[in-house]
Design a protein around this motif. Sequence first.
Motif, PDB file in Angstrom:
ATOM      1  N   TYR A 160      64.578  75.569  19.197  1.00 32.16           N
ATOM      2  CA  TYR A 160      63.311  75.131  18.424  1.00 32.16           C
ATOM      3  C   TYR A 160      63.367  73.796  17.764  1.00 32.16           C
ATOM      4  O   TYR A 160      64.494  73.336  17.452  1.00 32.16           O
ATOM      5  N   LEU A 218      58.192  81.222  18.613  1.00 34.78           N
ATOM      6  CA  LEU A 218      58.516  80.052  17.526  1.00 34.78           C
ATOM      7  C   LEU A 218      57.427  79.099  17.578  1.00 34.78           C
ATOM      8  O   LEU A 218      57.368  78.698  16.666  1.00 34.78           O
ATOM      9  N   SER A 272      59.157  74.109  21.216  1.00 37.05           N
ATOM     10  CA  SER A 272      60.062  75.282  21.551  1.00 37.05           C
ATOM     11  C   SER A 272      60.463  74.859  22.989  1.00 37.05           C
ATOM     12  O   SER A 272      59.633  74.880  23.925  1.00 37.05           O
ATOM     13  N   GLU A 329      70.759  85.208  23.617  1.00 39.66           N
ATOM     14  CA  GLU A 329      71.309  86.460  24.526  1.00 39.66           C
ATOM     15  C   GLU A 329      72.220  85.969  25.581  1.00 39.66           C
ATOM     16  O   GLU A 329      71.627  85.635  26.546  1.00 39.66           O
ATOM     17  N   ALA A 337      67.609  79.052  18.461  1.00 34.90           N
ATOM     18  CA  ALA A 337      66.761  80.106  17.672  1.00 34.90           C
ATOM     19  C   ALA A 337      66.955  81.466  18.067  1.00 34.90           C
ATOM     20  O   ALA A 337      66.700  82.546  17.309  1.00 34.90           O
ATOM     21  N   LYS A 338      67.396  81.385  19.268  1.00 35.58           N
ATOM     22  CA  LYS A 338      67.593  82.840  19.941  1.00 35.58           C
ATOM     23  C   LYS A 338      68.684  82.761  21.057  1.00 35.58           C
ATOM     24  O   LYS A 338      68.336  81.709  22.059  1.00 35.58           O
ATOM     25  N   VAL A 380      62.499  77.332  25.911  1.00 33.48           N
ATOM     26  CA  VAL A 380      63.301  78.386  26.404  1.00 33.48           C
ATOM     27  C   VAL A 380      63.513  78.336  27.531  1.00 33.48           C
ATOM     28  O   VAL A 380      62.931  78.382  28.676  1.00 33.48           O
ATOM     29  N   ALA A 434      66.906  79.978  23.581  1.00 38.15           N
ATOM     30  CA  ALA A 434      65.715  79.695  22.889  1.00 38.15           C
ATOM     31  C   ALA A 434      65.972  78.287  21.965  1.00 38.15           C
ATOM     32  O   ALA A 434      66.590  78.674  21.042  1.00 38.15           O
ATOM     33  N   VAL A 492      73.418  81.060  17.383  1.00 42.67           N
ATOM     34  CA  VAL A 492      72.164  80.948  16.907  1.00 42.67           C
ATOM     35  C   VAL A 492      72.537  80.063  15.497  1.00 42.67           C
ATOM     36  O   VAL A 492      73.450  80.273  14.792  1.00 42.67           O
ATOM     37  N   PRO A 512      60.696  85.719  25.809  1.00 44.26           N
ATOM     38  CA  PRO A 512      61.577  85.654  24.649  1.00 44.26           C
ATOM     39  C   PRO A 512      61.123  84.228  23.971  1.00 44.26           C
ATOM     40  O   PRO A 512      61.181  83.504  24.818  1.00 44.26           O
ATOM     41  N   GLY A 513      61.196  84.053  22.707  1.00 40.05           N
ATOM     42  CA  GLY A 513      61.052  82.640  21.964  1.00 40.05           C
ATOM     43  C   GLY A 513      59.557  82.255  21.954  1.00 40.05           C
ATOM     44  O   GLY A 513      58.989  81.332  21.443  1.00 40.05           O
TER      45      GLY A 513
END
Length: 173
Positions: free
Chosen positions: A110, A12, A136, A102, A99-100, A138, A108, A82, A8-9
């Motif tokens: 950026y 970016l 990025s 969870e 940016a992300k 992450v 994540a 976010v 994930p990420g």
Amino acid sequence: DEVYRALPGDHLVPHPMLETTHAITIDAPAAAIWPWLVQMGYDRGWWYTDARWYHLLETALWKAKPHTSAERIIPELQGLSVGDTVPDGPPGTAFFKVAKLEPQRVLALYSTTHLLFMAPATVRNNPRLGLYGDFSWVFVLDEKEEGVTRLIVRTRASYGPRLFRMLTIPLLY
């Protein structure tokens, strides 16, 4: 597998010039690790590093104040979302945007500010030169079994134009 698989990420910085992936197994559940990740940042929980070169960089480049990383969970720093800003130096220097997120799985970050800080302000702020930099960072928590988590950290970067890359690449390696 962790080095080559998509994380994930990755989107970016879709075409990175530089990518690193590091991982470690931690004997703790993801829920116990997550609070430490979301409180990272300058003048927050810091970066949990004791590397002398990092402290030298912070104080020389950004005139940062002396600090130590948090040794406890700080409740008021647990509400990361976010779009929030995570500073990496004093105001007016480098920072990340979330940016992300969870919870207990992916954080994540950026930035378009980090790589540009390798250039003097007169160069960095000149729109005719067309300097750009995407970075990025992450953090993925992959709970393998109860109480055992794999922390995977990936950085990806791309920047330019070409002359800027040629002048700064020795600083990145």
